[in-house]
Design an enzyme around this catalytic site. Sequence first.
Site, PDB file in Angstrom:
ATOM      1  N   ASP A 156      45.597  69.356  22.451  1.00  0.00           N
ATOM      2  CA  ASP A 156      46.621  69.717  20.442  1.00  0.00           C
ATOM      3  C   ASP A 156      45.260  71.455  20.761  1.00  0.00           C
ATOM      4  OD1 ASP A 156      47.472  69.574  18.347  1.00  0.00           O
ATOM      5  OD2 ASP A 156      46.338  68.175  17.020  1.00  0.00           O
ATOM      6  N   GLY A 157      46.312  71.771  19.610  1.00  0.00           N
ATOM      7  CA  GLY A 157      45.126  73.340  19.449  1.00  0.00           C
ATOM      8  C   GLY A 157      45.955  74.700  19.824  1.00  0.00           C
ATOM      9  N   ASN A 158      47.132  73.900  20.598  1.00  0.00           N
ATOM     10  CA  ASN A 158      48.069  75.524  20.780  1.00  0.00           C
ATOM     11  C   ASN A 158      48.212  76.435  20.434  1.00  0.00           C
ATOM     12  OD1 ASN A 158      47.438  74.050  23.426  1.00  0.00           O
ATOM     13  ND2 ASN A 158      49.319  73.932  23.373  1.00  0.00           N
ATOM     14  N   GLY A 159      48.951  76.153  19.095  1.00  0.00           N
ATOM     15  CA  GLY A 159      49.344  76.469  17.943  1.00  0.00           C
ATOM     16  C   GLY A 159      48.053  77.754  17.669  1.00  0.00           C
ATOM     17  N   ARG A 160      47.364  77.056  16.780  1.00  0.00           N
ATOM     18  CA  ARG A 160      45.913  77.893  16.061  1.00  0.00           C
ATOM     19  C   ARG A 160      45.374  78.727  16.996  1.00  0.00           C
ATOM     20  NH1 ARG A 160      43.620  72.133  14.479  1.00  0.00           N
ATOM     21  NH2 ARG A 160      45.541  71.127  15.775  1.00  0.00           N
ATOM     22  N   HIS A 197      51.437  77.437  23.214  1.00  0.00           N
ATOM     23  CA  HIS A 197      51.669  76.822  24.487  1.00  0.00           C
ATOM     24  C   HIS A 197      51.567  77.078  26.200  1.00  0.00           C
ATOM     25  CE1 HIS A 197      52.894  73.816  21.594  1.00  0.00           C
ATOM     26  NE2 HIS A 197      54.140  75.626  20.915  1.00  0.00           N
ATOM     27  N   TRP A 221      59.824  66.798  18.533  1.00  0.00           N
ATOM     28  CA  TRP A 221      61.486  67.452  18.325  1.00  0.00           C
ATOM     29  C   TRP A 221      61.462  67.976  17.012  1.00  0.00           C
ATOM     30  CZ3 TRP A 221      64.399  67.836  22.281  1.00  0.00           C
ATOM     31  CH2 TRP A 221      63.551  66.744  23.509  1.00  0.00           C
ATOM     32  N   ARG A 259      60.399  70.652  15.698  1.00  0.00           N
ATOM     33  CA  ARG A 259      59.321  71.895  15.695  1.00  0.00           C
ATOM     34  C   ARG A 259      60.611  73.146  15.755  1.00  0.00           C
ATOM     35  NH1 ARG A 259      53.809  72.044  18.335  1.00  0.00           N
ATOM     36  NH2 ARG A 259      52.709  70.454  17.054  1.00  0.00           N
ATOM     37  N   LEU A 306      44.976  60.147  42.355  1.00  0.00           N
ATOM     38  CA  LEU A 306      44.591  60.787  40.792  1.00  0.00           C
ATOM     39  C   LEU A 306      46.314  60.103  40.382  1.00  0.00           C
ATOM     40  CD1 LEU A 306      43.335  61.308  38.302  1.00  0.00           C
ATOM     41  CD2 LEU A 306      44.462  63.063  38.664  1.00  0.00           C
ATOM     42  N   SER A 365      47.408  60.191  16.293  1.00  0.00           N
ATOM     43  CA  SER A 365      49.589  60.622  16.477  1.00  0.00           C
ATOM     44  C   SER A 365      50.258  59.988  17.384  1.00  0.00           C
ATOM     45  CB  SER A 365      49.074  62.050  16.430  1.00  0.00           C
ATOM     46  OG  SER A 365      48.151  62.626  15.717  1.00  0.00           O
ATOM     47  N   GLU A 371      37.613  54.340  24.043  1.00  0.00           N
ATOM     48  CA  GLU A 371      36.786  55.019  23.372  1.00  0.00           C
ATOM     49  C   GLU A 371      37.148  56.123  23.041  1.00  0.00           C
ATOM     50  OE1 GLU A 371      33.729  53.884  22.804  1.00  0.00           O
ATOM     51  OE2 GLU A 371      33.146  52.120  23.547  1.00  0.00           O
TER      52      GLU A 371
HETATM   53  C1  IPE Z   1      49.690  71.844  22.017  1.00  0.00           C
HETATM   54  O1  IPE Z   1      49.388  72.402  19.962  1.00  0.00           O
HETATM   55  C2  IPE Z   1      50.445  70.141  21.236  1.00  0.00           C
HETATM   56  C3  IPE Z   1      52.283  69.886  21.455  1.00  0.00           C
HETATM   57  C4  IPE Z   1      52.879  70.126  20.955  1.00  0.00           C
HETATM   58  C5  IPE Z   1      52.456  71.124  23.290  1.00  0.00           C
HETATM   59  P1  IPE Z   1      50.074  72.396  18.937  1.00  0.00           P
HETATM   60  O2  IPE Z   1      51.355  72.573  19.282  1.00  0.00           O
HETATM   61  O3  IPE Z   1      50.113  70.952  18.297  1.00  0.00           O
HETATM   62  O4  IPE Z   1      48.876  72.850  18.223  1.00  0.00           O
HETATM   63  P2  IPE Z   1      48.561  73.274  16.726  1.00  0.00           P
HETATM   64  O5  IPE Z   1      48.582  71.778  16.409  1.00  0.00           O
HETATM   65  O6  IPE Z   1      49.628  73.564  16.281  1.00  0.00           O
HETATM   66  O7  IPE Z   1      47.298  73.956  16.341  1.00  0.00           O
HETATM   67 MG    MG Z   2      48.801  69.623  17.070  1.00  0.00          MG
END
Ligand code: IPE
Ligand code: MG
Length: 230
Positions: free
Chosen positions: A2-6, A19, A51, A53, A113, A180, A191
């Site tokens: 998570d966090g690619n967008g921010r 991304h 989906w 988005r 793996l 989520s 954990e």
């Molecule tokens: C990547 O981060 C998760 C995917 C759905 C590919 P996000 O796209 O959710 O990034 P944020 O949460 O908006 O920062």
């Molecule tokens: Mg996100």
Amino acid sequence: MDGNGRWAQEKSKPRVFGHQEGGKKVSDVIEAAIESGVKALTLYAFSEENWGRPQHEVNALFQLLTSYLEREVLKLNRENIRFRAIGNLKRLPERCQNLIAKAEQETLQNDRLILTLALSYGSRSEIVESCRSIGFKIKSGLLDPSEINHDVFAQHLYANNDGLADPDLLIRTSGEQRISNFLLWQIAYTELYFSPVFWPDFSKEHFKEAIRDYQNRQRRYGKVSESIST
Ligand code: IPE
Ligand code: MG
């Protein structure tokens, strides 16, 4: 992951750039997992909710996935990594579905793996699907309701159909502290580790730090620790 967008927004770049950079981190984390002795790694790449988005972002994500599969599967195979995908794969672009099927087939014998990508994945849907397929089996006389137990239920989840154990550790990046809709059944005793780092900055060292944190935890599964059991 998570966090690619921010991460991108912080740099005044479009989300899709985040991304792209996030996608580049995947092989580092696979490497770190292998170096740490991890036998199974599941990456939540695209949720059922994703989906919703904007269409151009969804398209970009599947373009990235397609080029990842075209580029990396040969490498995964060379590294003795088994590839699989879980989720409602029928919703994916046909090209992706074909590449996934091919990758699963080609890497089937690998055992260093097990790498699972969760794509169009939603845990509630997975659980409902499991109920539905159990229902059909009962209706056709293949299963008696009295035979339903934890194992039977889990066998009908797509995540468990390869006999994988439940996850020991779940890592979520970007500072969000929620699940989520990820592997809800399977994480009953997993954990949880929440890292503040955005996924594109999440390094091998960050991954190993999470593993070290996990190694210092005491798992009791609802029991008491042995030292105080008397
Ligand atoms: C990547 O981060 C998760 C995917 C759905 C590919 P996000 O796209 O959710 O990034 P944020 O949460 O908006 O920062
Ligand atoms: Mg996100």
